[in-house]
Design a protein around this motif. Structure first.
Motif, short mmCIF file in Angstrom:
data_model
loop_
_atom_site.label_atom_id
_atom_site.label_comp_id
_atom_site.label_asym_id
_atom_site.label_seq_id
_atom_site.Cartn_x
_atom_site.Cartn_y
_atom_site.Cartn_z
N PRO A 141 -20.85 -29.26 -90.79
CA PRO A 141 -19.81 -30.22 -91.17
C PRO A 141 -18.95 -29.67 -92.31
O PRO A 141 -19.43 -28.89 -93.12
CB PRO A 141 -20.61 -31.43 -91.64
N GLN A 159 -27.48 -32.89 -98.64
CA GLN A 159 -26.14 -32.65 -98.08
C GLN A 159 -25.54 -33.99 -97.68
O GLN A 159 -26.25 -34.92 -97.30
CB GLN A 159 -26.22 -31.76 -96.84
N LEU A 160 -24.23 -34.05 -97.73
CA LEU A 160 -23.51 -35.25 -97.29
C LEU A 160 -22.72 -34.92 -96.04
O LEU A 160 -22.10 -33.87 -95.95
CB LEU A 160 -22.51 -35.69 -98.36
N VAL A 161 -22.74 -35.83 -95.09
CA VAL A 161 -21.94 -35.63 -93.89
C VAL A 161 -21.10 -36.87 -93.69
O VAL A 161 -21.62 -37.99 -93.76
CB VAL A 161 -22.83 -35.40 -92.67
N SER A 162 -19.82 -36.70 -93.47
CA SER A 162 -18.97 -37.88 -93.38
C SER A 162 -18.70 -38.25 -91.93
O SER A 162 -18.75 -37.43 -91.04
CB SER A 162 -17.64 -37.62 -94.08
N LEU A 163 -18.45 -39.52 -91.75
CA LEU A 163 -18.00 -40.01 -90.44
C LEU A 163 -16.59 -40.51 -90.69
O LEU A 163 -16.39 -41.67 -91.02
CB LEU A 163 -18.91 -41.15 -89.95
N LYS B 112 -24.62 -33.16 -88.23
CA LYS B 112 -23.28 -33.61 -87.87
C LYS B 112 -23.33 -34.74 -86.86
O LYS B 112 -22.43 -35.57 -86.79
CB LYS B 112 -22.52 -32.41 -87.27
N PRO B 115 -24.57 -39.30 -88.02
CA PRO B 115 -23.71 -40.47 -88.20
C PRO B 115 -23.17 -41.00 -86.88
O PRO B 115 -23.02 -42.21 -86.72
CB PRO B 115 -22.57 -39.93 -89.06
N LEU B 199 -25.60 -45.08 -93.12
CA LEU B 199 -24.18 -44.85 -93.32
C LEU B 199 -23.73 -45.68 -94.52
O LEU B 199 -23.92 -46.90 -94.54
CB LEU B 199 -23.39 -45.26 -92.08
N LEU B 205 -22.19 -44.36 -103.49
CA LEU B 205 -23.30 -43.45 -103.78
C LEU B 205 -23.45 -43.23 -105.28
O LEU B 205 -22.49 -43.34 -106.04
CB LEU B 205 -23.06 -42.09 -103.11
N ILE B 218 -13.59 -36.12 -100.43
CA ILE B 218 -13.91 -37.29 -99.61
C ILE B 218 -13.33 -38.55 -100.24
O ILE B 218 -13.44 -38.76 -101.45
CB ILE B 218 -15.44 -37.44 -99.45
N THR B 222 -14.62 -43.58 -97.16
CA THR B 222 -15.17 -42.89 -95.99
C THR B 222 -16.67 -43.14 -95.88
O THR B 222 -17.39 -43.15 -96.87
CB THR B 222 -14.94 -41.37 -96.13
N LEU B 223 -17.12 -43.34 -94.64
CA LEU B 223 -18.55 -43.53 -94.44
C LEU B 223 -19.24 -42.17 -94.46
O LEU B 223 -18.77 -41.22 -93.85
CB LEU B 223 -18.80 -44.20 -93.09
N VAL B 224 -20.34 -42.09 -95.17
CA VAL B 224 -21.07 -40.82 -95.20
C VAL B 224 -22.55 -41.09 -94.99
O VAL B 224 -23.05 -42.20 -95.19
CB VAL B 224 -20.90 -40.08 -96.55
N MET B 225 -23.23 -40.04 -94.56
CA MET B 225 -24.68 -40.09 -94.47
C MET B 225 -25.21 -39.02 -95.39
O MET B 225 -24.73 -37.90 -95.38
CB MET B 225 -25.11 -39.84 -93.02
N ARG B 226 -26.18 -39.40 -96.20
CA ARG B 226 -26.70 -38.44 -97.16
C ARG B 226 -28.07 -37.99 -96.72
O ARG B 226 -28.97 -38.79 -96.50
CB ARG B 226 -26.79 -39.13 -98.53
N TYR B 227 -28.23 -36.69 -96.54
CA TYR B 227 -29.51 -36.16 -96.10
C TYR B 227 -30.26 -35.59 -97.29
O TYR B 227 -29.80 -34.63 -97.91
CB TYR B 227 -29.31 -35.03 -95.08
#
Ligand code: SF4
Lengths: 553, 233
Positions: A141, A159-163, B112, B115, B199, B205, B218, B222-227
């Motif tokens: 990403p 890590q951050l992944v955006s939608l 990837k 989300p 999400l 955050l 960003i 925006t919607l994000v998912m943090r791993y």
């Protein structure tokens, strides 16, 4: 640079050190010996001129792959070049860059295919390419931090992944000055994309103006996994999962071939015949799905062709299950051979293959009736998705996509391995370069593969009972020489499937790079689809036949 | 009508059609069936509404047409003639999540895609059920150590049934779906799972190091998912 006239004869050998010296002149600043080819070291700011000389004067028109890696003291990009007309001529162009400032010139101006390959190198290893048209991350990403195949990457870092909100198609969208265009997302969850592929498409009315494939939704770190496994047993299970549409044995062969060449392992002839037979059965299964899915895409034929094709594939899988013990993830090849002999009783096994082959002839005719002789199918396919040979070469296309554009290139014949040389079969080539041609090539390959399997069964039936050696002697812990480097490819279901391995003297590879045919083939989608209807884009994608597991690796 | 002649008009059926006639008026013979005969004189059955709904729900599940990786090939194989999942009332894949109540997760989930999968799951109407297919959806499978691989579907969405295998054979998938149907029929609900990956809006955050690094790239909304890879199993 040499002032010699370009080589007239494309078959003249230019891959030895003298010819390379005369072509490259001062560009060459060092020499390396790779197992498969002569390696030549060049300066990072002379990439374009060197590669251009090699292409135009040396005749190296095929950039197979770009491998990037980090050493303790430097970064390195390797351009693996060869020729469409003579695959046995290869050269590795090595471009070292400094650790502090890993910047190297992009090869995109010479070979269009370098675009994605360099983006991948940037993404995973962190080398930057000057003059690159669009140096973004490709597999990971956009928001990713760090380069995971670099030496000091910390895998535990969050890590951050955006939608991102999808672009609104109703809002104004202007791709260029004049046109009133519309933006359309196809995928990553869409039945027509054959997996998790995302196509960012710009439409003008119904016509495709621009299409940008967004990949990486299935990037499973295959290279990292292979770098963590030992040569002998821990790597072989992974190839099955690259091109997972039944092409397992074809993929396994690519790894087997690379490591066997590198560590100088002999493969008994008997095992080669078994390998050849299994691999061609896999090719039949893989092409069947490709054809069935294509029928689904272009003539909406869910009920007949698609299901017939699956049923035929099911028959092939039954044979392969008898042979290998698994339906899809075979793990059947071993270094120096295969894991076990054909199942007993052998007569029954041969009988089951024969029965399948007999009925298969009729099936192929039926597919021709249903598809290639079908007027609707012809109207959708003839003349759409056109790809000419020059473009295909520049994008590094291989497999049925290249052969559908009149490029007579098949590694089974041009860089022989296995038992193919002894058998009687033909390479299927069509000149038209449209969707129809690519499908015809696959159809013919079904028949050719069936021919090969048939001959293998004959040979195996007559093989002397006392001479059935399935594996040669391979050390329990395999440690190839330190710093040995090899790039070897086989003809996978989708084209040239190559593996680069660098050894550091331990029992695990220091760098394991996969050259996926789908990755290069998918890159050409825009060239083939721009200016055509969006419905034809789907047909073109189907006929290019990508498997996302192999694209993303 | 000549078709009358072929029916056996004695026995309970006779009673049934009389009752039926009394209640519903003259209906065509075609509406009579073995089932009706068995019920005898009463066309009613008494059951709890929930039990009836659960029974109906379990016998007709609409799967989301959803393919990720190798397992999806075996999943398609399960729909196809050889194994024909439709025999159990689960064979109609729907292309839109809004029409589906069953999500089969067939493959490796990478950062990837996480989300996107969450979004698809959220778009399905309640009640919804999830079958995780393959080792990848249990733990990340063969790719568990990968830098980009989510260690199992349950990190993102709740999963009712796990079908192990790499890939599970079609028979195994059918078994898993039958198990799910059993549970649905008996009204058993999905286990509650801890879902570490959600999400969220970027602006919500905590401002730690990672977030600060990305702050310029960003948008707040925006919607994000943090791993948090370090905390993964
Ligand atoms: S469980 Fe195995 S077959 Fe299924 S997606 Fe994962 S790797 Fe592929």
């Amino acid at each position: 640079m040499s002032l010699e006239a370009p080589h007239e004869d494309p078959l003249a050998r230019t891959d030895d050190r003298e010819s390379l010296e005369s072509i490259l002149g001062d560009h060459a600043i060092g020499w390396e010996e790779h197992v498969n080819a002569q390696g030549v070291v060049i300066r990072p700011d002379e990439v374009q001129s060197s590669l251009r000389a090699l292409r135009d004067e040396g005749g190296f028109d095929h950039l197979s792959s770009v491998t990037a890696q980090e050493y303790a003291d430097r970064y390195e990009s390797i351009y693996h070049l060869s020729k469409y007309d003579d695959r046995t001529q290869e050269v590795s162009v090595v471009v070292p860059t400094a650790k502090e400032e890993p910047v190297s010139q992009s090869a995109d101006a010479v070979y269009r295919t370098a675009d994605w390959h360099e983006r991948e190198a940037y993404d995973l290893v962190g080398i930057e390419y000057e003059d690159h048209p669009d140096l973004r991350r490709i597999l990971l990403p956009e928001t990713w931090q760090g380069h995971p195949l670099g030496l000091d990457y910390d895998q535990d870092k969050p890590q951050l992944v955006s939608l991102s909100e999808h672009a609104n198609p109703i809002a104004e969208h202007h791709h260029d000055e004049e046109g009133e265009t519309m933006f359309l997302n196809i995928g990553p969850h869409h039945p027509a994309t054959h997996g998790v592929l995302h196509l960012k498409t710009v439409l003008d009315g119904e016509t495709v103006v621009d299409v940008d494939p967004d990949i990486g939704y299935l990037h499973r770190c295959e290279e990292q996994m292979c770098q963590q496994g030992t040569y002998r047993h821990q790597i072989m299970p992974y190839p099955d999962r690259w091109d997972y549409v039944s092409a397992g044995l074809l993929n396994e062969w690519s790894y087997a071939r690379a490591i066997e060449d590198m560590a100088d392992i002999e493969v008994p002839e008997y095992a080669q015949v078994v390998r050849t037979m299994g691999a061609e059965l896999c090719r039949i299964a893989a092409h069947l799905i490709s054809i069935g899915a294509f029928a689904l895409d272009v003539v909406g034929d869910f009920t007949v062709t698609f299901q017939y094709a699956w049923q035929d594939r099911e028959d092939v899988l039954n044979i392969l299950e008898d042979l290998t013990g698994q339906r899809m993830m075979f793990n059947y090849f071993r270094l120096g051979g295969v894991v076990w002999d054909l199942p007993e009783p052998r007569e029954d096994f041969f009988e089951s293959i024969r029965t399948f082959l007999d009925s298969f002839e009729g099936s192929v005719d039926e597919y021709h009736d249903l598809l290639t002789n079908n007027e609707i199918f012809q109207r959708r396919c003839i003349g759409t998705g056109h790809l000419d040979a020059e473009t295909a070469k520049s994008y590094g296309c291989t497999g049925p996509v290249a052969r559908g554009s009149g490029i007579d290139y098949d590694l089974r014949r041009d860089d022989p391995y296995g038992y193919y040389e002894e058998l009687d079969w033909d390479v299927a080539v069509q000149d038209e370069g449209d969707n129809y041609a690519r499908m015809l090539v696959r159809m013919q390959e079904l028949e050719e593969s069936a021919k090969i399997v048939d001959q293998c069964v004959d040979i195996l039936e007559d093989w002397d009972e006392d001479d059935r050696e399935i594996q040669s002697n391979v050390p329990r812990t395999l440690k190839p020489d330190a710093d040995a480097e090899v790039y070897r490819a086989v003809e996978g279901a989708k084209g040239e499937l190559g593996i680069y391995i660098r050894s550091d003297g331990s029992d695990k590879p220091a760098r394991f790079k996969i050259r996926s045919p789908c990755f290069s083939n998918l890159q050409v989608l825009g060239e083939a689809a721009n200016g055509e209807y969006v419905a034809d884009l789907i047909a073109t994608l189907g006929s290019i036949d990508v498997i996302l597991g192999e694209v993303d690796r | 009508m000549s078709s009358h002649d072929t029916y056996d008009t004695t026995g309970p059926r006779d009673v049934a059609s009389k009752t039926q006639q009394a209640r519903m008026g003259d209906v065509d013979d075609r509406f009579n069936s073995r089932l009706r005969e068995l019920f005898g004189s009463t066309p009613f059955i008494l059951t709890k509404f929930d039990a009836f709904l659960n029974w109906a729900r379990s016998a007709s599940m609409f799967v989301l047409q959803f393919g990720i990786a190798c397992c999806s090939i075996e999943m398609m194989g399960t729909y196809m003639p050889g194994h024909d999942l439709d025999r159990f009332g689960t064979g109609v894949p729907r292309a839109s999540p809004r029409q589906a109540d069953l999500l089969i997760v067939p493959g490796t989930i990478v950062s990837k895609f996480g989300p996107r999968m969450k979004r698809l799951y959220d778009q399905m109407p309640e009640p919804k059920f999830v079958v995780g297919m393959g080792s990848c959806t249990i733990s990340g499978g063969p790719f568990q150590e990968g830098y980009n691989v989510v260690k199992g579907a349950e990190e993102i969405i709740p999963v009712d049934i796990h079908v192990p295998g790499c890939p599970p054979r079609p028979e195994a998938l059918i078994y898993g779906i039958r198990k799910l149907q059993d549970r649905v029929q008996h009204g058993e609900s999905a286990p509650v799972t801890v879902k570490p990956y959600e999400l969220e809006e970027f602006g919500d955050l905590d401002r730690d190091e990672v977030v600060r690094e990305l702050a310029n790239d960003i948008d707040e909304e925006t919607l994000v998912m943090r791993y948090n890879w370090g905390d993964s199993p």
